[in-house]
Design a protein around this motif. Structure first.
Motif, PDB file in Angstrom:
ATOM      1  N   GLU A 131      83.410 -41.594   4.770  1.00 16.26           N
ATOM      2  CA  GLU A 131      82.261 -42.385   4.329  1.00 16.26           C
ATOM      3  C   GLU A 131      82.049 -43.523   5.311  1.00 16.26           C
ATOM      4  O   GLU A 131      82.918 -44.368   5.485  1.00 16.26           O
ATOM      5  CB  GLU A 131      82.486 -42.930   2.921  1.00 16.26           C
ATOM      6  CG  GLU A 131      82.724 -41.852   1.873  1.00 16.26           C
ATOM      7  CD  GLU A 131      81.532 -40.954   1.639  1.00 16.26           C
ATOM      8  OE1 GLU A 131      80.390 -41.338   1.985  1.00 16.26           O
ATOM      9  OE2 GLU A 131      81.722 -39.861   1.090  1.00 16.26           O
ATOM     10  N   ILE A 168      79.502 -48.253   4.864  1.00 15.16           N
ATOM     11  CA  ILE A 168      79.388 -48.685   3.465  1.00 15.16           C
ATOM     12  C   ILE A 168      79.119 -50.184   3.342  1.00 15.16           C
ATOM     13  O   ILE A 168      78.619 -50.628   2.327  1.00 15.16           O
ATOM     14  CB  ILE A 168      80.634 -48.287   2.634  1.00 15.16           C
ATOM     15  CG1 ILE A 168      81.903 -48.892   3.217  1.00 15.16           C
ATOM     16  CG2 ILE A 168      80.746 -46.780   2.527  1.00 15.16           C
ATOM     17  CD1 ILE A 168      83.136 -48.655   2.370  1.00 15.16           C
ATOM     18  N   HIS A 213      74.028 -43.670   4.346  1.00 15.78           N
ATOM     19  CA  HIS A 213      74.729 -43.145   3.180  1.00 15.78           C
ATOM     20  C   HIS A 213      74.924 -44.186   2.083  1.00 15.78           C
ATOM     21  O   HIS A 213      75.322 -43.840   0.974  1.00 15.78           O
ATOM     22  CB  HIS A 213      76.096 -42.581   3.594  1.00 15.78           C
ATOM     23  CG  HIS A 213      75.988 -41.350   4.421  1.00 15.78           C
ATOM     24  ND1 HIS A 213      75.889 -40.090   3.878  1.00 15.78           N
ATOM     25  CD2 HIS A 213      75.951 -41.181   5.763  1.00 15.78           C
ATOM     26  CE1 HIS A 213      75.801 -39.204   4.843  1.00 15.78           C
ATOM     27  NE2 HIS A 213      75.826 -39.840   6.001  1.00 15.78           N
ATOM     28  N   SER A 214      74.657 -45.453   2.376  1.00 16.90           N
ATOM     29  CA  SER A 214      74.876 -46.483   1.363  1.00 16.90           C
ATOM     30  C   SER A 214      73.579 -47.002   0.747  1.00 16.90           C
ATOM     31  O   SER A 214      73.608 -47.911  -0.067  1.00 16.90           O
ATOM     32  CB  SER A 214      75.678 -47.647   1.957  1.00 16.90           C
ATOM     33  OG  SER A 214      74.971 -48.256   3.003  1.00 16.90           O
ATOM     34  N   ASP A 248      74.179 -37.764  -1.229  1.00 23.44           N
ATOM     35  CA  ASP A 248      75.606 -37.456  -1.199  1.00 23.44           C
ATOM     36  C   ASP A 248      76.089 -36.905  -2.532  1.00 23.44           C
ATOM     37  O   ASP A 248      76.890 -35.967  -2.579  1.00 23.44           O
ATOM     38  CB  ASP A 248      76.425 -38.692  -0.819  1.00 23.44           C
ATOM     39  CG  ASP A 248      76.362 -39.005   0.662  1.00 23.44           C
ATOM     40  OD1 ASP A 248      75.895 -38.146   1.447  1.00 23.44           O
ATOM     41  OD2 ASP A 248      76.791 -40.109   1.051  1.00 23.44           O
ATOM     42  N   ARG A 282      87.170 -38.069  -0.399  1.00 18.34           N
ATOM     43  CA  ARG A 282      86.362 -39.053   0.304  1.00 18.34           C
ATOM     44  C   ARG A 282      87.279 -40.145   0.838  1.00 18.34           C
ATOM     45  O   ARG A 282      88.106 -40.676   0.103  1.00 18.34           O
ATOM     46  CB  ARG A 282      85.326 -39.630  -0.644  1.00 18.34           C
ATOM     47  CG  ARG A 282      84.371 -38.561  -1.154  1.00 18.34           C
ATOM     48  CD  ARG A 282      83.483 -39.067  -2.256  1.00 18.34           C
ATOM     49  NE  ARG A 282      82.594 -40.104  -1.737  1.00 18.34           N
ATOM     50  CZ  ARG A 282      81.873 -40.900  -2.521  1.00 18.34           C
ATOM     51  NH1 ARG A 282      81.953 -40.807  -3.831  1.00 18.34           N
ATOM     52  NH2 ARG A 282      81.080 -41.809  -1.992  1.00 18.34           N
TER      53      ARG A 282
END
Length: 146
Positions: free
Chosen positions: A74, A77, A83-84, A92, A108
């Protein structure tokens, strides 16, 4: 914190940072970084950027197709990376649910697990990967007599 018995490979991991791994060439949190750790834990090689879905373009960062185990690193973040964001998180979730539906186990991890492999959290994570993927199990060299 409980007194945890240190695994025998921990002596080989006496590193302050992943950058000290010769196989890593100084990269930080990269695919080479994670894959450089695998031999130290007795974990077989993985496939990187593995396309696991028959119809979608979903890929796992690292995968072992035969036992259907994947590791997702990940990223971003703390920086509101792709992805955040809310949309990224929803994508996701959809991806991980599709993987589960196809029989995959997904672990993860975050960059700290790769960059600092000696921490308790990182050791637990790598031991979980080894447990699910398989690989040589350390044990006595002779069998006990009964």
């Amino acid at each position: 914190m409980a007194n945890v018995k240190k695994p025998p490979y921990l002596e080989r991991l006496r590193l302050r940072s992943l950058k000290e791994f010769p196989e890593n060439n100084g990269s930080k949190g990269s695919q080479r970084g994670f894959t450089a750790l695998l031999p130290f834990f007795g974990i077989p090689k993985c496939e990187c950027e593995f396309k696991f879905h028959p119809a979608r373009k979903y890929r796992f960062d690292y995968a072992w197709p035969t036992p259907k185990v994947a590791v997702e690193l990940e990223g971003a973040i703390w920086t509101r990376g792709g992805h955040s964001t809310p949309r990224g998180i929803l994508r996701d979730i959809e991806k991980y649910n599709e993987a589960l539906d196809l029989g995959w186990k997904v672990i993860r991890i975050v960059h700290a697990n790769v960059e600092h492999p000696y921490t308790e959290s990182s050791l637990k994570t790598m031991n979980l990967v080894k447990k699910l993927v398989g690989g040589p199990t350390p044990g006595p060299t002779t069998s006990p007599t009964t």
